[in-house]
Design a protein around this motif. Sequence first.
Motif, PDB file in Angstrom:
ATOM      1  N   LEU A  97     -10.229  -4.207  23.309  1.00 29.18           N
ATOM      2  CA  LEU A  97     -11.461  -4.635  22.670  1.00 29.18           C
ATOM      3  C   LEU A  97     -12.639  -4.141  23.494  1.00 29.18           C
ATOM      4  CD1 LEU A  97     -10.616  -8.376  21.812  1.00 29.18           C
ATOM      5  CD2 LEU A  97     -10.657  -6.437  20.227  1.00 29.18           C
ATOM      6  N   PRO A  98     -13.691  -3.653  22.878  1.00 26.37           N
ATOM      7  CA  PRO A  98     -14.869  -3.235  23.640  1.00 26.37           C
ATOM      8  C   PRO A  98     -15.465  -4.424  24.391  1.00 26.37           C
ATOM      9  CG  PRO A  98     -15.345  -3.310  21.287  1.00 26.37           C
ATOM     10  CD  PRO A  98     -13.871  -3.486  21.431  1.00 26.37           C
ATOM     11  N   ASP A  99     -16.076  -4.147  25.531  1.00 24.50           N
ATOM     12  CA  ASP A  99     -16.625  -5.229  26.352  1.00 24.50           C
ATOM     13  C   ASP A  99     -17.615  -6.095  25.576  1.00 24.50           C
ATOM     14  OD1 ASP A  99     -15.118  -4.510  28.514  1.00 24.50           O
ATOM     15  OD2 ASP A  99     -16.698  -3.344  29.489  1.00 24.50           O
ATOM     16  N   ALA A 100     -18.412  -5.443  24.721  1.00 25.00           N
ATOM     17  CA  ALA A 100     -19.413  -6.199  23.961  1.00 25.00           C
ATOM     18  C   ALA A 100     -18.764  -7.262  23.094  1.00 25.00           C
ATOM     19  CB  ALA A 100     -20.233  -5.245  23.098  1.00 25.00           C
ATOM     20  N   LEU A 101     -17.553  -6.997  22.612  1.00 24.99           N
ATOM     21  CA  LEU A 101     -16.829  -7.970  21.797  1.00 24.99           C
ATOM     22  C   LEU A 101     -15.991  -8.894  22.664  1.00 24.99           C
ATOM     23  CD1 LEU A 101     -15.912  -9.064  19.059  1.00 24.99           C
ATOM     24  CD2 LEU A 101     -14.188  -7.262  18.995  1.00 24.99           C
ATOM     25  N   SER A 102     -15.321  -8.337  23.654  1.00 24.05           N
ATOM     26  CA  SER A 102     -14.432  -9.128  24.501  1.00 24.05           C
ATOM     27  C   SER A 102     -15.182 -10.230  25.242  1.00 24.05           C
ATOM     28  CB  SER A 102     -13.735  -8.213  25.511  1.00 24.05           C
ATOM     29  OG  SER A 102     -12.836  -8.933  26.317  1.00 24.05           O
ATOM     30  N   LYS A 103     -16.442  -9.963  25.597  1.00 28.06           N
ATOM     31  CA  LYS A 103     -17.222 -10.940  26.362  1.00 28.06           C
ATOM     32  C   LYS A 103     -17.966 -11.932  25.481  1.00 28.06           C
ATOM     33  CE  LYS A 103     -17.811  -7.880  30.350  1.00 28.06           C
ATOM     34  NZ  LYS A 103     -18.782  -7.125  31.188  1.00 28.06           N
ATOM     35  N   ARG A 104     -17.958 -11.709  24.168  1.00 26.99           N
ATOM     36  CA  ARG A 104     -18.592 -12.675  23.279  1.00 26.99           C
ATOM     37  C   ARG A 104     -17.829 -13.998  23.358  1.00 26.99           C
ATOM     38  NH1 ARG A 104     -21.959 -10.604  19.203  1.00 26.99           N
ATOM     39  NH2 ARG A 104     -22.256 -12.805  18.673  1.00 26.99           N
ATOM     40  N   SER A 105     -18.546 -15.084  23.393  1.00 27.14           N
ATOM     41  CA  SER A 105     -17.881 -16.368  23.595  1.00 27.14           C
ATOM     42  C   SER A 105     -18.487 -17.453  22.718  1.00 27.14           C
ATOM     43  CB  SER A 105     -17.964 -16.786  25.074  1.00 27.14           C
ATOM     44  OG  SER A 105     -19.306 -16.952  25.468  1.00 27.14           O
ATOM     45  N   LEU A 106     -17.714 -18.506  22.548  1.00 24.94           N
ATOM     46  CA  LEU A 106     -18.137 -19.715  21.850  1.00 24.94           C
ATOM     47  C   LEU A 106     -18.097 -20.874  22.837  1.00 24.94           C
ATOM     48  CD1 LEU A 106     -15.922 -19.379  18.643  1.00 24.94           C
ATOM     49  CD2 LEU A 106     -18.343 -18.796  18.806  1.00 24.94           C
ATOM     50  N   SER A 107     -18.933 -21.855  22.620  1.00 24.85           N
ATOM     51  CA  SER A 107     -18.817 -23.057  23.431  1.00 24.85           C
ATOM     52  C   SER A 107     -17.495 -23.754  23.109  1.00 24.85           C
ATOM     53  CB  SER A 107     -19.989 -24.001  23.157  1.00 24.85           C
ATOM     54  OG  SER A 107     -19.897 -24.526  21.843  1.00 24.85           O
ATOM     55  N   ALA A 108     -17.028 -24.543  24.040  1.00 24.91           N
ATOM     56  CA  ALA A 108     -15.752 -25.238  23.830  1.00 24.91           C
ATOM     57  C   ALA A 108     -15.811 -26.125  22.588  1.00 24.91           C
ATOM     58  CB  ALA A 108     -15.390 -26.068  25.057  1.00 24.91           C
ATOM     59  N   ASP A 109     -16.945 -26.796  22.380  1.00 23.76           N
ATOM     60  CA  ASP A 109     -17.073 -27.679  21.217  1.00 23.76           C
ATOM     61  C   ASP A 109     -17.046 -26.881  19.908  1.00 23.76           C
ATOM     62  OD1 ASP A 109     -17.195 -29.904  22.796  1.00 23.76           O
ATOM     63  OD2 ASP A 109     -19.399 -29.984  22.831  1.00 23.76           O
ATOM     64  N   THR A 110     -17.747 -25.747  19.890  1.00 22.56           N
ATOM     65  CA  THR A 110     -17.752 -24.907  18.688  1.00 22.56           C
ATOM     66  C   THR A 110     -16.360 -24.350  18.419  1.00 22.56           C
ATOM     67  OG1 THR A 110     -20.071 -24.297  19.057  1.00 22.56           O
ATOM     68  CG2 THR A 110     -18.774 -22.878  17.609  1.00 22.56           C
ATOM     69  N   PHE A 111     -15.685 -23.930  19.477  1.00 21.02           N
ATOM     70  CA  PHE A 111     -14.336 -23.396  19.314  1.00 21.02           C
ATOM     71  C   PHE A 111     -13.394 -24.462  18.775  1.00 21.02           C
ATOM     72  CE2 PHE A 111     -10.088 -22.375  21.044  1.00 21.02           C
ATOM     73  CZ  PHE A 111      -9.892 -21.148  20.438  1.00 21.02           C
TER      74      PHE A 111
END
Length: 219
Positions: A97-111
């Motif tokens: 996965l490209p870094d721009a996608l791999s590093k995208r994250s969600l908060s624990a609550d949202t996840f």
Amino acid sequence: MTAEASSLESGPNDGAPRRRRPRRLSELFAQLARDADGSVSIGHIRDALGNRGFAPILVLFAAFNLLPLPPGTSAILGIPLIIVSAQMVYGTRRLWLPDALSKRSLSADTFRSTMEWIIPRLARIERVIRPRYWPFWRKQGDRIIGCLALVLAIVVTLPIPLGNWLPAFATALLGLALSERDGVLLAIGGAVSVVSMIVIAGVVGTAGFAAHAALGWLF
């Protein structure tokens, strides 16, 4: 108890060892949700599911496109599907996965809230699927399903109102079929794929005809 022994259980009649059923995707996703702490990146999810191949990631990204999200979101969420399915077609052993996608994250609550929407629906489907009638040999299925998923992923990214749901649903079914080696679900997923393409073609054709008629009326 050794690792090998822990992966075996007694048979129902003669005590002969047999391998335990691999954990279902809903169980894996539930474990990820329970363990979520701080932010959860796409790269973390990939690493956590990495030993299960491409199918779990395909199902997860397809499920993201089934969420009730604002219009236009599918143009972004469809890109990971294209990346994953293209690598399946190519025969890549480990998902990149490209870094721009791999590093995208969600908060624990949202996840967790996202998983609360996905897991019950996934679990309902898993109750009726199992390994059966699988027509492919080894990695052959990955590439064929990858080809179908790639076409569907491209459709998901198109700016067609409500046009992403059915292709994303078909992709999720195909990913589940691959994960469980269920030939019946594969046939159902293939049928839904065909229906989704017919529906999209009908929508595009109708829009084109309407636009042509409007231009003819104006000019």
